[in-house]
Scaffold this motif. Structure first.
Motif, PDB file in Angstrom:
ATOM      1  N   GLN A  72      31.967  38.608  50.550  1.00  0.00           N
ATOM      2  CA  GLN A  72      33.355  38.866  50.949  1.00  0.00           C
ATOM      3  C   GLN A  72      34.162  37.593  51.157  1.00  0.00           C
ATOM      4  OE1 GLN A  72      30.677  39.533  52.803  1.00  0.00           O
ATOM      5  NE2 GLN A  72      30.985  38.533  54.776  1.00  0.00           N
ATOM      6  N   GLU A  73      33.485  36.454  51.325  1.00  0.00           N
ATOM      7  CA  GLU A  73      34.182  35.189  51.542  1.00  0.00           C
ATOM      8  C   GLU A  73      34.365  34.371  50.271  1.00  0.00           C
ATOM      9  OE1 GLU A  73      32.814  32.899  54.959  1.00  0.00           O
ATOM     10  OE2 GLU A  73      31.573  34.631  55.471  1.00  0.00           O
ATOM     11  N   GLY A  74      33.694  34.751  49.192  1.00  0.00           N
ATOM     12  CA  GLY A  74      33.747  33.996  47.949  1.00  0.00           C
ATOM     13  C   GLY A  74      32.377  33.946  47.313  1.00  0.00           C
ATOM     14  N   VAL A  75      31.896  32.736  47.061  1.00  0.00           N
ATOM     15  CA  VAL A  75      30.558  32.542  46.501  1.00  0.00           C
ATOM     16  C   VAL A  75      29.780  31.649  47.453  1.00  0.00           C
ATOM     17  CG1 VAL A  75      29.207  31.647  44.566  1.00  0.00           C
ATOM     18  CG2 VAL A  75      31.381  32.802  44.134  1.00  0.00           C
ATOM     19  N   GLN A 101      27.761  36.326  45.383  1.00  0.00           N
ATOM     20  CA  GLN A 101      29.169  36.611  45.636  1.00  0.00           C
ATOM     21  C   GLN A 101      29.223  37.507  46.864  1.00  0.00           C
ATOM     22  OE1 GLN A 101      31.263  37.572  42.071  1.00  0.00           O
ATOM     23  NE2 GLN A 101      33.152  37.990  43.146  1.00  0.00           N
ATOM     24  N   HIS A 144      33.374  30.915  38.744  1.00  0.00           N
ATOM     25  CA  HIS A 144      34.120  31.709  39.731  1.00  0.00           C
ATOM     26  C   HIS A 144      35.378  30.936  40.137  1.00  0.00           C
ATOM     27  CE1 HIS A 144      29.872  32.952  40.051  1.00  0.00           C
ATOM     28  NE2 HIS A 144      30.386  34.154  40.186  1.00  0.00           N
ATOM     29  N   SER A 200      38.455  31.398  40.870  1.00  0.00           N
ATOM     30  CA  SER A 200      39.433  31.803  41.881  1.00  0.00           C
ATOM     31  C   SER A 200      38.811  32.030  43.255  1.00  0.00           C
ATOM     32  CB  SER A 200      40.148  33.080  41.426  1.00  0.00           C
ATOM     33  OG  SER A 200      39.210  34.135  41.304  1.00  0.00           O
ATOM     34  N   LEU A 201      37.519  31.754  43.392  1.00  0.00           N
ATOM     35  CA  LEU A 201      36.841  32.039  44.655  1.00  0.00           C
ATOM     36  C   LEU A 201      36.442  30.757  45.387  1.00  0.00           C
ATOM     37  CD1 LEU A 201      34.467  34.917  43.504  1.00  0.00           C
ATOM     38  CD2 LEU A 201      36.641  35.113  44.724  1.00  0.00           C
ATOM     39  N   ALA A 216      38.923  27.352  46.384  1.00  0.00           N
ATOM     40  CA  ALA A 216      38.988  27.458  44.928  1.00  0.00           C
ATOM     41  C   ALA A 216      40.008  26.489  44.359  1.00  0.00           C
ATOM     42  CB  ALA A 216      39.342  28.888  44.528  1.00  0.00           C
ATOM     43  N   SER A 263      31.186  26.864  40.404  1.00  0.00           N
ATOM     44  CA  SER A 263      32.621  26.854  40.689  1.00  0.00           C
ATOM     45  C   SER A 263      33.433  27.251  39.449  1.00  0.00           C
ATOM     46  CB  SER A 263      33.011  25.463  41.173  1.00  0.00           C
ATOM     47  OG  SER A 263      34.164  25.495  41.935  1.00  0.00           O
TER      48      SER A 263
END
Length: 144
Positions: free
Chosen positions: A68-71, A66, A99, A101-102, A142, A96
């Motif tokens: 700053q941009e997501g996963v 994880q 996570h 919302s990412l 996401a 996915s």
């Protein structure tokens, strides 16, 4: 064979089969480089690992983090003889779902861009680096 299940693993440890499969996703996987990869998963916050099993046998492995941009999918590989069977897709989908919302993103080589495109990722070429093969950024927002 049918997928038995997906299992999320702790960042450290793991049996040798996981690391042997994952080594296929590491450029020049010398023992020294694999020791560094293992240490990265063990020591860096936000790291995770996931495996796919068929008939009680590990057939695919992925690592992620994880950020700053997501996963970010940092490594993903399917064992020889099990490729093109949907196991890599199953790992991406499990990450996915874990996570929801990412955004999910990865950096890869030209040979893997079709895999990411089939999973709904947008793919764009990255600026070239001297001495490197062309690299590509793959991104899936996401919920897609």
């Amino acid at each position: 064979m049918t997928l038995d299940g997906i299992r999320f693993l702790p960042p450290a440890g793991g049996d040798e089969t996981f690391w042997r499969i994952l080594a296929a996703a590491v450029g020049d996987p010398t023992s020294e480089k694999m020791a560094k990869v293992r240490a990265t998963y063990r020591d860096e916050p936000g790291r995770g690992r996931v495996e796919a099993n068929v008939g009680g046998v590990q057939v695919a492995a992925a690592g992620f983090r994880q950020d700053q941009e997501g996963v970010e999918i940092t490594h993903i590989a399917v064992a020889p003889g099990h490729q093109n069977s949907g196991y890599g897709r199953a790992l991406i989908e499990a990450i996915s779902r874990a996570h929801p919302s990412l955004p999910i993103h990865a950096e890869t080589h030209i040979g893997a861009t079709g895999f990411y495109l089939r999973l709904g990722f947008a793919v764009e070429a990255l600026p070239s680096k001297a001495g490197w093969e062309p690299r590509f950024r793959c991104l899936r927002i996401a919920g897609v």
